[in-house]
Write a protein that holds these residues in place. Structure first.
Motif, short mmCIF file in Angstrom:
data_model
loop_
_atom_site.label_atom_id
_atom_site.label_comp_id
_atom_site.label_asym_id
_atom_site.label_seq_id
_atom_site.Cartn_x
_atom_site.Cartn_y
_atom_site.Cartn_z
N LEU A 170 34.34 35.45 40.25
CA LEU A 170 33.69 34.77 41.38
C LEU A 170 34.73 34.67 42.48
N SER A 171 34.58 35.48 43.49
CA SER A 171 35.59 35.61 44.54
C SER A 171 36.18 34.28 44.98
N GLY A 172 37.47 34.13 44.71
CA GLY A 172 38.18 32.93 45.13
C GLY A 172 37.87 31.69 44.34
N SER A 173 37.11 31.83 43.24
CA SER A 173 36.70 30.66 42.49
C SER A 173 37.04 30.75 41.00
N TYR A 174 36.95 31.96 40.43
CA TYR A 174 37.18 32.12 38.99
C TYR A 174 37.88 33.44 38.74
N MET A 175 39.12 33.36 38.20
CA MET A 175 39.92 34.55 37.89
C MET A 175 40.47 34.44 36.48
N PRO A 176 39.74 34.95 35.50
CA PRO A 176 40.23 34.94 34.12
C PRO A 176 40.93 36.24 33.74
N TYR A 177 41.50 36.26 32.56
CA TYR A 177 42.02 37.46 31.92
C TYR A 177 41.12 37.72 30.70
N PRO A 178 40.00 38.43 30.87
CA PRO A 178 39.11 38.67 29.73
C PRO A 178 39.81 39.48 28.64
N ASP A 179 39.35 39.35 27.42
CA ASP A 179 39.92 40.11 26.31
C ASP A 179 39.75 41.61 26.53
N VAL A 180 38.59 42.01 27.03
CA VAL A 180 38.30 43.42 27.26
C VAL A 180 37.52 43.54 28.57
N VAL A 181 37.87 44.55 29.37
CA VAL A 181 37.17 44.80 30.63
C VAL A 181 36.75 46.27 30.64
N LEU A 182 35.48 46.51 30.89
CA LEU A 182 34.94 47.85 31.05
C LEU A 182 34.49 48.00 32.49
N THR A 183 34.95 49.05 33.15
CA THR A 183 34.51 49.30 34.53
C THR A 183 34.25 50.78 34.75
N CYS A 184 33.23 51.04 35.53
CA CYS A 184 32.90 52.40 35.94
C CYS A 184 32.90 52.50 37.46
#
Length: 100
Positions: free
Chosen positions: A77-91
């Motif tokens: 959430l831009s400027g509101s929530y920045m976690p380090y998820p266990d796994v990130v998938l992006t395309c």
């Protein structure tokens, strides 16, 4: 950082958090101005992350997607929530660009 009921929680701007995180030896997540130290993982947790990561890679690599593990900070959430998820998938092409 642990919450102390006797002291108000310090609020950070995104810029302050990013500067703080860059110098820190411990990773922190950012949520609505508050910064939380991340707990360490277990062997089983890491094995699970590895298995999920390999499964996702094998099913999405041919589509040009990438899978990252818990060392990637995500601006959920831009400027509101920045976690380090266990796994990130992006395309998404923006996420797949190479920065040198």
């Amino acid at each position: 950082m642990l919450a102390d009921p006797n002291h108000p929680t310090r609020r950070y701007t995104v810029e302050e958090y990013l500067a703080f995180e860059e110098k820190s030896e411990v990773r922190h997540e950012f949520y609505q101005g508050e910064v939380y130290a991340m707990a360490g993982g277990t062997v089983n947790h890491n094995l699970l992350i590895d298995n999920i990561k390999e499964l996702l890679k094998s099913h999405t690599k041919s589509r040009g997607c990438r899978v990252f593990s818990e060392n990637m900070k995500v601006d959920v959430l831009s400027g509101s929530y920045m976690p380090y998820p266990d796994v990130v998938l992006t395309c998404h092409p923006f996420d797949l660009r190479v920065i040198i």
